[in-house]
Design a protein around this motif. Structure first.
Motif, short mmCIF file in Angstrom:
data_model
loop_
_atom_site.label_atom_id
_atom_site.label_comp_id
_atom_site.label_asym_id
_atom_site.label_seq_id
_atom_site.Cartn_x
_atom_site.Cartn_y
_atom_site.Cartn_z
N UNK A 248 0.84 -1.20 0.00
CA UNK A 248 0.00 0.00 0.00
C UNK A 248 0.87 1.25 0.00
N UNK A 249 0.40 2.26 -0.71
CA UNK A 249 1.05 3.56 -0.70
C UNK A 249 -0.02 4.62 -0.55
N UNK A 250 0.20 5.54 0.36
CA UNK A 250 -0.75 6.64 0.55
C UNK A 250 0.00 7.95 0.76
N UNK A 251 -0.72 9.05 0.57
CA UNK A 251 -0.13 10.37 0.71
C UNK A 251 -0.76 11.09 1.89
N UNK A 252 0.03 11.31 2.93
CA UNK A 252 -0.46 12.04 4.10
C UNK A 252 -0.63 13.52 3.73
N UNK A 253 -1.75 14.12 4.07
CA UNK A 253 -1.97 15.53 3.73
C UNK A 253 -1.34 16.45 4.79
N UNK A 254 -0.07 16.74 4.61
CA UNK A 254 0.67 17.49 5.64
C UNK A 254 0.62 19.00 5.41
N UNK A 255 0.56 19.70 6.53
CA UNK A 255 0.65 21.16 6.54
C UNK A 255 1.43 21.55 7.80
#
Length: 306
Positions: A248-255
């Motif tokens: 699995x690969x996901x993109x954390x929505x970082x700010x």
């Protein structure tokens, strides 16, 4: 608020929509993807405030969310939430500050997202809310149909809210057959982004992880997968031979800082932004949802956004 449109169908958007709908608000969730296709669906599901700022506020959101998850854990088959024992590190370094939230021995919510996201959607529907597949190019498309918008669009906020501070932090997980591990394990290496974690879920054991700042490629990296398995096998040697079920690969929505605030859109509609939760969307979801609704109520009483 005659009607509210929540933009974003991940865990932050669905949780906020559930709370709104259950208090009688007419709610629609607009999402480009089904919940199974969102970044939330890729999450390992361990509740810990990872890569989220401001730190102290995140701990408060997490603490309030833990109370909800503890209640949901009373029906694990229905909700996907369990309270599971685990270990933070190998004892060679002090535990992180958030470990104080879960006590000794640690028992923290571990959420099966394959069950939990459909549970949230079902709860929303039962309360009269609706989910619609909509791909937006601007928040104005939502405010054209509702006088109140809650922006929970995650990485989509880069375009929808014109927010250049949003960026992806790529995470990779390997799912293997569980050789009998029933407790989670988590260790971080000070001064690096490297983590080692093992999360027992009903469908397999999740091994992680990676944190590649600014990388948006969703293709699994074989070298990263091998390194993940190698680190985890250092904790449980049997994992070196475990059969791989999934990558699995996901993109954390970082700010750099979670955006949880109100503003007026150009057409005068009220908007509450609730995005930028990094790797802690599940962990802080209930606390942030409550605060987002408080902002809506405060703006409605004042007649304007702060």
């Amino acid at each position: 608020m005659d009607e509210v449109i929540v933009v974003g169908g991940g865990v932050i958007g669905l949780t906020t929509a559930v709370l709104l709908a259950e208090r009688g608000t007419d709610v629609r969730v607009w999402s480009r993807d089904e919940e199974s296709e969102t970044a939330s669906a890729v999450s390992g599901g361990l509740c810990w405030p990872y890569r989220i700022e401001p730190r102290q506020q995140a701990l408060d959101w997490a603490e309030r969310s833990f109370r909800n998850f503890a209640w949901l854990a009373e029906q694990p088959a229905r909700t996907g939430v369990r309270l599971v024992r685990g270990t933070v590190g190998d004892g060679s370094v002090p535990p992180p500050e958030w470990a104080a939230l879960i006590g000794t021995p640690p028992r923290t919510p571990l959420v099966d997202m394959r069950t939990y996201l459909p549970f949230l959607r079902g709860r929303l529907t039962a309360a009269g809310g609706r989910c619609e597949r909509r791909e937006l190019t601007s928040l104005a498309e939502a405010s054209a149909e509702a006088n109140t918008v809650v922006n929970c669009s995650g990485l989509g906020a880069r375009e929808l809210a014109a927010d250049p501070e949003m960026r992806p932090v790529r995470g990779q997980i390997v799912v293997v057959e569980n050789p009998g591990i029933d407790e989670w394990y988590l260790a971080t290496r000070p001064g690096t982004d490297e983590t080692t974690y093992l999360l027992p879920q009903p469908y397999g054991l999740l091994l992680g992880g990676t944190a590649e700042d600014g990388v948006a490629d969703l293709t699994p990296d074989p070298a990263a997968a091998e390194a993940i398995v190698r680190r985890c096998a250092g904790v449980h040697p049997a994992l070196a031979q475990a059969r791989v079920l999934e990558h699995r690969v996901g993109l954390r929505p970082y700010r750099p800082r979670v955006r949880l605030e109100t503003e007026r859109l150009p057409d005068g509609a009220l908007c509450v932004h609730n995005y930028g939760h990094g790797g802690a969307g599940v962990t802080v979801s209930w606390g942030c949802a409550v605060d987002a609704i408080r902002l809506l109520d405060a703006a409605a009483v004042d007649g304007h956004a702060p």
